[in-house]
Design a protein around this motif. Structure first.
Motif, PDB file in Angstrom:
ATOM      1  N   ASP A  86       0.823  -1.210   0.000  1.00 29.89           N
ATOM      2  CA  ASP A  86       0.000   0.000   0.000  1.00 29.89           C
ATOM      3  C   ASP A  86       0.865   1.270   0.000  1.00 29.89           C
ATOM      4  O   ASP A  86       1.972   1.273   0.532  1.00 29.89           O
ATOM      5  CB  ASP A  86      -0.881   0.054   1.260  1.00 29.89           C
ATOM      6  CG  ASP A  86      -1.974  -1.010   1.245  1.00 29.89           C
ATOM      7  OD1 ASP A  86      -1.945  -1.880   0.350  1.00 29.89           O
ATOM      8  OD2 ASP A  86      -2.842  -0.951   2.132  1.00 29.89           O
ATOM      9  N   HIS A  87       0.306   2.326  -0.565  1.00 30.56           N
ATOM     10  CA  HIS A  87       0.869   3.668  -0.415  1.00 30.56           C
ATOM     11  C   HIS A  87      -0.240   4.563   0.116  1.00 30.56           C
ATOM     12  O   HIS A  87      -1.423   4.377  -0.207  1.00 30.56           O
ATOM     13  CB  HIS A  87       1.382   4.226  -1.748  1.00 30.56           C
ATOM     14  CG  HIS A  87       2.621   3.540  -2.240  1.00 30.56           C
ATOM     15  ND1 HIS A  87       3.820   3.585  -1.558  1.00 30.56           N
ATOM     16  CD2 HIS A  87       2.851   2.791  -3.349  1.00 30.56           C
ATOM     17  CE1 HIS A  87       4.731   2.894  -2.232  1.00 30.56           C
ATOM     18  NE2 HIS A  87       4.168   2.390  -3.323  1.00 30.56           N
ATOM     19  N   HIS A  88       0.141   5.503   0.954  1.00 22.63           N
ATOM     20  CA  HIS A  88      -0.826   6.464   1.463  1.00 22.63           C
ATOM     21  C   HIS A  88      -0.366   7.856   1.023  1.00 22.63           C
ATOM     22  O   HIS A  88       0.463   8.491   1.657  1.00 22.63           O
ATOM     23  CB  HIS A  88      -0.906   6.368   2.994  1.00 22.63           C
ATOM     24  CG  HIS A  88      -2.040   7.167   3.563  1.00 22.63           C
ATOM     25  ND1 HIS A  88      -2.686   6.830   4.719  1.00 22.63           N
ATOM     26  CD2 HIS A  88      -2.658   8.270   3.109  1.00 22.63           C
ATOM     27  CE1 HIS A  88      -3.656   7.709   4.959  1.00 22.63           C
ATOM     28  NE2 HIS A  88      -3.644   8.605   3.993  1.00 22.63           N
ATOM     29  N   CYS A 138       4.354  10.296   0.767  1.00 19.60           N
ATOM     30  CA  CYS A 138       3.639   9.101   1.199  1.00 19.60           C
ATOM     31  C   CYS A 138       3.799   8.980   2.708  1.00 19.60           C
ATOM     32  O   CYS A 138       4.918   9.065   3.222  1.00 19.60           O
ATOM     33  CB  CYS A 138       4.204   7.862   0.493  1.00 19.60           C
ATOM     34  SG  CYS A 138       3.478   6.324   1.088  1.00 19.60           S
ATOM     35  N   ILE A 176       3.496   6.445   4.482  1.00 10.98           N
ATOM     36  CA  ILE A 176       4.117   5.187   4.876  1.00 10.98           C
ATOM     37  C   ILE A 176       5.612   5.174   4.546  1.00 10.98           C
ATOM     38  O   ILE A 176       6.415   4.649   5.305  1.00 10.98           O
ATOM     39  CB  ILE A 176       3.398   3.994   4.197  1.00 10.98           C
ATOM     40  CG1 ILE A 176       1.900   4.046   4.502  1.00 10.98           C
ATOM     41  CG2 ILE A 176       4.005   2.667   4.648  1.00 10.98           C
ATOM     42  CD1 ILE A 176       1.052   3.079   3.692  1.00 10.98           C
ATOM     43  N   HIS A 177       5.956   5.771   3.403  1.00 13.67           N
ATOM     44  CA  HIS A 177       7.347   5.733   2.935  1.00 13.67           C
ATOM     45  C   HIS A 177       7.874   7.157   2.804  1.00 13.67           C
ATOM     46  O   HIS A 177       7.637   7.833   1.803  1.00 13.67           O
ATOM     47  CB  HIS A 177       7.443   4.993   1.605  1.00 13.67           C
ATOM     48  CG  HIS A 177       6.757   3.661   1.625  1.00 13.67           C
ATOM     49  ND1 HIS A 177       5.548   3.426   1.020  1.00 13.67           N
ATOM     50  CD2 HIS A 177       7.099   2.509   2.242  1.00 13.67           C
ATOM     51  CE1 HIS A 177       5.178   2.170   1.239  1.00 13.67           C
ATOM     52  NE2 HIS A 177       6.101   1.596   1.977  1.00 13.67           N
ATOM     53  N   MET A 213       9.610   8.904  -0.367  1.00 13.24           N
ATOM     54  CA  MET A 213       8.939   9.161  -1.653  1.00 13.24           C
ATOM     55  C   MET A 213       8.632  10.654  -1.817  1.00 13.24           C
ATOM     56  O   MET A 213       7.997  11.257  -0.961  1.00 13.24           O
ATOM     57  CB  MET A 213       7.643   8.336  -1.760  1.00 13.24           C
ATOM     58  CG  MET A 213       7.900   6.847  -1.872  1.00 13.24           C
ATOM     59  SD  MET A 213       6.366   5.882  -1.920  1.00 13.24           S
ATOM     60  CE  MET A 213       5.685   6.351  -3.520  1.00 13.24           C
TER      61      MET A 213
HETATM   62 CU   LIG Z   1       4.242   4.638   0.053  1.00 13.46          CU
END
Ligand SMILES: [Cu+2]
Length: 214
Positions: A88-90, A137, A139-140, A143
């Motif tokens: 997943d990406h948020h 993102c 979560i990451h 990015m």
């Molecule tokens: Cu992400």
């Protein structure tokens, strides 16, 4: 018949004299070519040029990156976000930059990871205001991406050699600005005098853009 030919010749002369090719070279503070700088021209006569900026755009999330990293669209364009990663990406899109501010502008979306044999998750966002929207993102944290919403059809990203090449720019005084996501202090716009002679202009950023992950 003779008159018609003369007329065509005169028109050809007029056409070639009323526009010129303009090449902008964008360099960083150390003099190295900058890729993905956005160059915007404002010809005095508003001449539509829809060929330069596509009217649709897709930003793919792939291998923990936004691809392309910089997307140029015109006001009102719907941008599709598609997650090609298995996780997943948020996503968050904010005009306020990358500082951790409360989300009062822009958009957020969670896109599920891609499952084999199934269509990748995607979502559309209409970019209704000119300016930059910074993509990140939740979560990451590594990015980073940008969508630049331009108010002129005459907009290009620089290529790997730092060049933006515009053909047939209408003659006269043309305002030009250069934008780059790492150039936090906006560069002052310039006014170019365009005529039928080729015009080459160099613009220097006051920063060295961060290195990209390959
Ligand atoms: Cu992400």
């Amino acid at each position: 018949m003779k008159n018609a030919i003369a007329l065509i010749a005169a028109y050809a002369l007029y056409s070639s004299a009323s526009a010129g090719n303009v090449q902008i070279l964008v360099l960083d503070k150390e003099g190295k070519p900058v890729v993905d700088a956005v160059v915007v021209m404002y010809p005095g006569t508003a001449t539509p040029n829809p060929a330069l900026v596509p009217r649709t755009a897709t930003v793919v999330q792939e291998k923990m990156r936004f691809v392309p990293e910089v997307t140029v669209v015109t006001t009102g364009t719907s941008v599709r976000f598609t997650n090609q990663d298995r996780w997943d990406h948020h996503l968050r899109g904010s005009t306020a930059g990358l500082v951790a501010a409360p989300t009062t502008d822009g958009f957020e979306m969670r896109l599920a990871g891609k499952v084999d044999g199934k269509t990748a998750s995607s979502s559309d966002v209409t970019m209704d205001k000119p300016g930059a929207t910074f993509l990140s993102c939740h979560i990451h944290g590594s990015m980073r991406g940008t969508i630049f919403v331009t108010d002129s059809d005459w907009t290009l990203k620089t290529n790997a050699d730092g060049l933006a090449q515009f053909a047939n720019v209408p003659s006269g005084a043309v305002k030009m600005r250069v934008w780059h996501p790492d150039q936090l202090l906006d560069l002052a716009p310039q006014v170019l005098q365009v005529n039928d002679a080729a015009l080459n202009q160099t613009v220097k950023l006051s920063v060295v853009p961060r290195r990209r992950r390959i």
